[in-house]
Design a protein around this motif. Structure first.
Motif, mmCIF file in Angstrom:
data_model
loop_
_atom_site.group_PDB
_atom_site.id
_atom_site.type_symbol
_atom_site.label_atom_id
_atom_site.label_comp_id
_atom_site.label_asym_id
_atom_site.label_seq_id
_atom_site.Cartn_x
_atom_site.Cartn_y
_atom_site.Cartn_z
ATOM 1 N N LYS A 18 0.839 -1.207 0.000
ATOM 2 C CA LYS A 18 0.000 0.000 0.000
ATOM 3 C C LYS A 18 0.871 1.253 0.000
ATOM 4 N N GLU A 19 1.972 1.228 0.754
ATOM 5 C CA GLU A 19 2.897 2.361 0.758
ATOM 6 C C GLU A 19 3.484 2.584 -0.628
ATOM 7 N N TRP A 20 3.882 1.490 -1.289
ATOM 8 C CA TRP A 20 4.433 1.588 -2.639
ATOM 9 C C TRP A 20 3.413 2.205 -3.590
ATOM 10 N N SER A 21 2.165 1.771 -3.490
ATOM 11 C CA SER A 21 1.106 2.303 -4.347
ATOM 12 C C SER A 21 0.910 3.803 -4.114
ATOM 13 N N THR A 22 0.863 4.193 -2.857
ATOM 14 C CA THR A 22 0.668 5.615 -2.530
ATOM 15 C C THR A 22 1.828 6.455 -3.034
ATOM 16 N N SER A 23 3.050 5.960 -2.853
ATOM 17 C CA SER A 23 4.226 6.718 -3.272
ATOM 18 C C SER A 23 4.274 6.905 -4.783
ATOM 19 N N GLY A 24 3.656 5.990 -5.528
ATOM 20 C CA GLY A 24 3.628 6.101 -6.976
ATOM 21 C C GLY A 24 2.417 6.815 -7.521
ATOM 22 N N GLY A 25 1.524 7.262 -6.622
ATOM 23 C CA GLY A 25 0.325 7.971 -7.058
ATOM 24 C C GLY A 25 -0.710 7.077 -7.711
ATOM 25 N N HIS A 26 -0.707 5.792 -7.346
ATOM 26 C CA HIS A 26 -1.647 4.843 -7.940
ATOM 27 C C HIS A 26 -2.946 4.774 -7.140
ATOM 28 N N GLU A 27 -3.953 4.140 -7.721
ATOM 29 C CA GLU A 27 -5.234 3.907 -7.041
ATOM 30 C C GLU A 27 -5.285 2.444 -6.608
ATOM 31 N N LEU A 28 -5.514 2.222 -5.312
ATOM 32 C CA LEU A 28 -5.526 0.871 -4.757
ATOM 33 C C LEU A 28 -6.962 0.486 -4.395
ATOM 34 N N TYR A 29 -7.405 -0.644 -4.924
ATOM 35 C CA TYR A 29 -8.731 -1.185 -4.623
ATOM 36 C C TYR A 29 -8.545 -2.554 -3.973
ATOM 37 N N ILE A 30 -9.121 -2.742 -2.788
ATOM 38 C CA ILE A 30 -8.953 -4.005 -2.064
ATOM 39 C C ILE A 30 -10.266 -4.788 -2.079
ATOM 40 N N TYR A 31 -10.202 -6.009 -2.586
ATOM 41 C CA TYR A 31 -11.358 -6.899 -2.674
ATOM 42 C C TYR A 31 -11.234 -7.999 -1.623
ATOM 43 N N LYS A 207 14.541 -3.812 8.026
ATOM 44 C CA LYS A 207 14.156 -2.629 7.239
ATOM 45 C C LYS A 207 14.291 -2.892 5.743
ATOM 46 N N GLU A 208 15.186 -3.819 5.370
ATOM 47 C CA GLU A 208 15.383 -4.080 3.945
ATOM 48 C C GLU A 208 14.197 -4.795 3.313
ATOM 49 N N ASN A 209 13.313 -5.397 4.111
ATOM 50 C CA ASN A 209 12.165 -6.096 3.531
ATOM 51 C C ASN A 209 11.249 -5.127 2.771
ATOM 52 N N ARG A 210 11.031 -3.964 3.345
ATOM 53 C CA ARG A 210 10.220 -2.945 2.665
ATOM 54 C C ARG A 210 10.919 -2.496 1.385
ATOM 55 N N GLU A 211 12.217 -2.299 1.453
ATOM 56 C CA GLU A 211 12.973 -1.856 0.280
ATOM 57 C C GLU A 211 12.909 -2.901 -0.828
ATOM 58 N N VAL A 212 13.063 -4.176 -0.465
ATOM 59 C CA VAL A 212 13.016 -5.239 -1.461
ATOM 60 C C VAL A 212 11.612 -5.386 -2.031
ATOM 61 N N MET A 213 10.592 -5.227 -1.182
ATOM 62 C CA MET A 213 9.225 -5.274 -1.687
ATOM 63 C C MET A 213 9.016 -4.212 -2.760
ATOM 64 N N PHE A 214 9.522 -3.015 -2.520
ATOM 65 C CA PHE A 214 9.437 -1.943 -3.508
ATOM 66 C C PHE A 214 10.194 -2.335 -4.787
ATOM 67 N N GLN A 215 11.383 -2.925 -4.644
ATOM 68 C CA GLN A 215 12.168 -3.337 -5.811
ATOM 69 C C GLN A 215 11.413 -4.356 -6.660
ATOM 70 N N LEU A 216 10.772 -5.312 -6.011
ATOM 71 C CA LEU A 216 10.047 -6.349 -6.740
ATOM 72 C C LEU A 216 8.874 -5.752 -7.517
ATOM 73 N N LEU A 217 8.159 -4.842 -6.886
ATOM 74 C CA LEU A 217 7.011 -4.224 -7.551
ATOM 75 C C LEU A 217 7.460 -3.297 -8.682
ATOM 76 N N ASP A 218 8.567 -2.593 -8.463
ATOM 77 C CA ASP A 218 9.127 -1.764 -9.535
ATOM 78 C C ASP A 218 9.505 -2.631 -10.740
ATOM 79 N N TYR A 219 10.087 -3.788 -10.449
ATOM 80 C CA TYR A 219 10.573 -4.665 -11.522
ATOM 81 C C TYR A 219 9.432 -5.123 -12.423
ATOM 82 N N ILE A 220 8.311 -5.549 -11.857
ATOM 83 C CA ILE A 220 7.239 -6.089 -12.699
ATOM 84 C C ILE A 220 6.384 -5.002 -13.345
ATOM 85 N N THR A 221 6.576 -3.752 -12.940
ATOM 86 C CA THR A 221 5.776 -2.669 -13.534
ATOM 87 C C THR A 221 6.582 -1.777 -14.474
ATOM 88 N N ASN A 222 7.893 -1.985 -14.538
ATOM 89 C CA ASN A 222 8.731 -1.146 -15.422
ATOM 90 C C ASN A 222 8.998 -1.840 -16.753
#
Length: 222
Positions: A18-31, A207-222
Motif C-alpha cells: 500500500k505504501e508503494w502504491s501511494t508513493s507512486g500515485g496509484h489507485e488501490l482497490y482491495i477486494y 528494514k530491507e524487507n520494505r525496500e526489497v518489496m518496492f524493488q520487486l514491484l518496480d521490476y514487474i511494472t517497469n
C-alpha cells in the motif's frame, strides 16, 4: 494505474504494498472475495493484480477461488503485472497447471531466504522473511526459481518480467505482524521453526524487507 488487491483473510493486508502504491500515485482497490459473495475485479479494470495470503488452499473448490484463477489467466494472457504472496503465489502456479501440495516442513515465523536468480538486479543474497505456511507450489517451467529457504527450495519464482510469486512475506510491517500474530498465533504449533507467538512479535522487522518489496514491484511494472 489501478492496482487491484485480492485479500483473503482480515489479518493479512497489503502492508508495504500500500505504501508503494501511494508513493507512486496509484489507485488501490482491495477486494475480499472470501467474505463479499466472491466479488472480484474484471480484467479490464486491472492494471496490476496483487494476490495476498490466506488460510485456504488453491485445492479447495470454492467458486471464488476458481474465479480468481480465471482472472489470473486473463491477466497472464494480457501480460499484466501480477504479484502473489503465499496463497497468492500458489494461485498463480495452480493457474499455470502446477501442483500445490503439502510442504515437507511447516514454516511459521522468521527465517532466512536465499536469492537464487539474477533476474532482478541488486537484490540482497540473503534476507529474513516472515513465513506462515504449510503448503507449497511447484515452480512453473515458464518461471525461474527466485528464492529458497533452509527448509524449502521452492520459495519464490519470477516469470516474464511481469509475474512474481513468493511463498513467504516481505510485505508485513510492525502493525501487520501484530495483527497476524494476535489473531492467528496458534498456527505456530507444529512449525519446524519452533518460534512462539511472542518470539515472532519481538523479532525486529528487517528494514530491507520494505525496500526489497518496492524493488520487486518496480521490476514487474517497469
Amino acid at each position: 494505474m489501478r492496482i487491484n488487491v485480492l485479500q483473503h483473510t482480515p489479518n493479512e493486508g497489503p502492508g508495504s504494498i500500500k505504501e508503494w502504491s501511494t508513493s507512486g500515485g496509484h489507485e488501490l482497490y482491495i477486494y475480499h472475495p472470501y467474505q463479499f459473495d466472491g466479488i472480484l475485479p474484471t480484467a479490464d479494470q486491472t492494471d496490476m493484480l496483487i494476490i495476498l495470503g490466506g488460510p485456504m488452499s488453491p485445492n479447495d473448490s470454492n467458486e471464488w477461488i476458481l474465479n480468481e484463477r480465471k482472472l489470473i489467466q486473463k491477466l497472464l494472457n494480457q501480460n499484466v503485472p501480477i504479484f502473489g504472496a503465499c496463497f497468492g503465489a500458489q494461485q498463480i502456479a495452480k493457474t499455470l497447471g502446477y501442483t500445490i501440495g503439502k510442504s515437507p516442513a511447516k514454516e511459521v515465523g522468521w527465517a532466512p531466504v536465499y536469492l537464487k536468480s539474477n533476474a532482478i538486479p541488486d537484490l540482497p543474497k540473503k534476507l529474513v522473511a516472515l513465513h506462515w505456511h504449510e503448503e507449497m507450489f511447484e515452480i512453473p517451467e515458464e518461471a525461474e526459481l527466485l528464492f529458497s529457504s533452509d527448509l524449502l527450495e521452492n520459495q519464490g519464482f519470477v516469470m516474464n518480467h511481469r509475474v512474481i510469486g513468493l511463498q513467504f512475506h516481505f510485505e508485513p510491517q510492525a502493525d501487520d505482524v501484530r495483527e497476524i500474530v494476535v489473531n492467528d498465533g496458534q498456527y505456530t504449533e507444529g512449525s519446524l521453526l519452533k518460534q512462539s507467538p511472542e518470539d515472532i512479535l519481538n523479532y525486529p522487522i528487517p528494514k530491507e524487507n520494505r525496500e526489497v518489496m518496492f524493488q520487486l514491484l518496480d521490476y514487474i511494472t517497469n
